[in-house]
Design a protein around this motif. Structure first.
Motif, mmCIF file in Angstrom:
data_model
loop_
_atom_site.group_PDB
_atom_site.id
_atom_site.type_symbol
_atom_site.label_atom_id
_atom_site.label_comp_id
_atom_site.label_asym_id
_atom_site.label_seq_id
_atom_site.Cartn_x
_atom_site.Cartn_y
_atom_site.Cartn_z
ATOM 1 N N THR A 94 0.819 -1.209 0.000
ATOM 2 C CA THR A 94 0.000 0.000 0.000
ATOM 3 C C THR A 94 0.852 1.259 0.000
ATOM 4 N N ASP A 95 0.335 2.288 -0.631
ATOM 5 C CA ASP A 95 0.950 3.607 -0.595
ATOM 6 C C ASP A 95 0.223 4.501 0.406
ATOM 7 N N ALA A 96 -0.829 3.964 1.009
ATOM 8 C CA ALA A 96 -1.596 4.739 1.979
ATOM 9 C C ALA A 96 -0.787 4.916 3.259
ATOM 10 N N LEU A 97 -0.852 6.119 3.795
ATOM 11 C CA LEU A 97 -0.198 6.396 5.073
ATOM 12 C C LEU A 97 -1.122 5.995 6.218
ATOM 13 N N PRO A 98 -0.566 5.725 7.395
ATOM 14 C CA PRO A 98 -1.407 5.384 8.549
ATOM 15 C C PRO A 98 -2.467 6.444 8.858
ATOM 16 N N ALA A 99 -2.245 7.682 8.428
ATOM 17 C CA ALA A 99 -3.211 8.755 8.680
ATOM 18 C C ALA A 99 -4.583 8.449 8.092
ATOM 19 N N VAL A 100 -4.640 7.601 7.060
ATOM 20 C CA VAL A 100 -5.945 7.217 6.500
ATOM 21 C C VAL A 100 -6.821 6.643 7.609
ATOM 22 N N TRP A 101 -6.232 5.862 8.488
ATOM 23 C CA TRP A 101 -6.989 5.190 9.539
ATOM 24 C C TRP A 101 -6.976 5.960 10.849
ATOM 25 N N THR A 102 -5.905 6.708 11.135
ATOM 26 C CA THR A 102 -5.848 7.449 12.405
ATOM 27 C C THR A 102 -6.573 8.781 12.322
ATOM 28 N N ASP A 103 -6.740 9.309 11.126
ATOM 29 C CA ASP A 103 -7.486 10.548 10.897
ATOM 30 C C ASP A 103 -8.626 10.249 9.931
ATOM 31 N N ARG A 104 -9.458 9.301 10.316
ATOM 32 C CA ARG A 104 -10.508 8.829 9.409
ATOM 33 C C ARG A 104 -11.485 9.936 9.028
ATOM 34 N N ALA A 105 -11.817 10.800 9.978
ATOM 35 C CA ALA A 105 -12.751 11.884 9.660
ATOM 36 C C ALA A 105 -12.156 12.811 8.599
ATOM 37 N N GLY A 106 -10.874 13.110 8.708
ATOM 38 C CA GLY A 106 -10.217 13.962 7.718
ATOM 39 C C GLY A 106 -10.133 13.286 6.363
ATOM 40 N N PHE A 107 -9.821 11.989 6.373
ATOM 41 C CA PHE A 107 -9.742 11.231 5.117
ATOM 42 C C PHE A 107 -11.108 11.197 4.438
ATOM 43 N N ASP A 108 -12.147 10.900 5.199
ATOM 44 C CA ASP A 108 -13.494 10.858 4.624
ATOM 45 C C ASP A 108 -13.918 12.231 4.093
ATOM 46 N N ALA A 109 -13.523 13.294 4.801
ATOM 47 C CA ALA A 109 -13.834 14.654 4.330
ATOM 48 C C ALA A 109 -13.104 14.941 3.016
ATOM 49 N N ALA A 110 -11.851 14.505 2.918
ATOM 50 C CA ALA A 110 -11.101 14.696 1.671
ATOM 51 C C ALA A 110 -11.772 13.944 0.527
#
Length: 158
Positions: A94-110
């Protein structure tokens, strides 16, 4: 012709991704290996890049009708993105950073920003509104970059 095939493949993958991301029926449980999800994300991201390129290639056309399908494909992918990053899929390659899961609200907003941008592109292309389409393309690009900057590993330079 090659572009039509790529766009058609992108639409098919997005449809499969959406079907896979749909809530399972109570009587059935679907188990998808994390690596398969990561590979699906990679494929869909590559196809979305092709769809975006097809849209940019049509931006100065007299008729934007050839931009409608790639814009629709991107909009479908944008809607599917949150479901393609379930817990447990932060596995190589994966190229996804852990922030995808630790900042889920921000990721979903993006992802929702991307949905709005791609929806505007669909609307503008359908209406053959070149000015609105150019503005929507700009927003699509910015929303991709903003999400990748925060939630994706930097690409290695060769």
């Amino acid at each position: 012709m090659k572009r039509v095939v790529i766009i058609g493949a992108a639409v098919a993958v997005v449809a499969l991704v959406q079907a896979a991301g749909a809530a399972p029926k109570p009587a059935a449980t679907v188990k998808v290996p994390p690596l398969a999800i990561v590979e699906g994300r990679h494929a869909a991201m590559m196809m979305s890049s092709s769809a975006f390129g097809a849209m940019r290639a049509q931006a100065n056309a007299d008729d934007l009708k050839r931009a409608v399908r790639p814009a629709q494909a991107l909009n479908l992918w944008a809607k599917a993105i949150p479901g393609m990053f379930p817990a447990g899929t932060n596995v190589a390659p994966t190229d996804a950073l852990p922030a995808v899961w630790t900042d889920r609200a921000g990721f979903d907003a993006a992802a929702q920003t991307y949905v709005a941008a791609t929806a505007a592109a669909v609307q503008a292309a359908t209406a053959n509104d070149k000015t609105a389409f150019a503005a929507a393309l700009d927003q699509v690009g910015k929303s991709c970059s903003a999400c990748h900057d925060k939630y994706r590993k930097a690409e290695e330079k060769h």
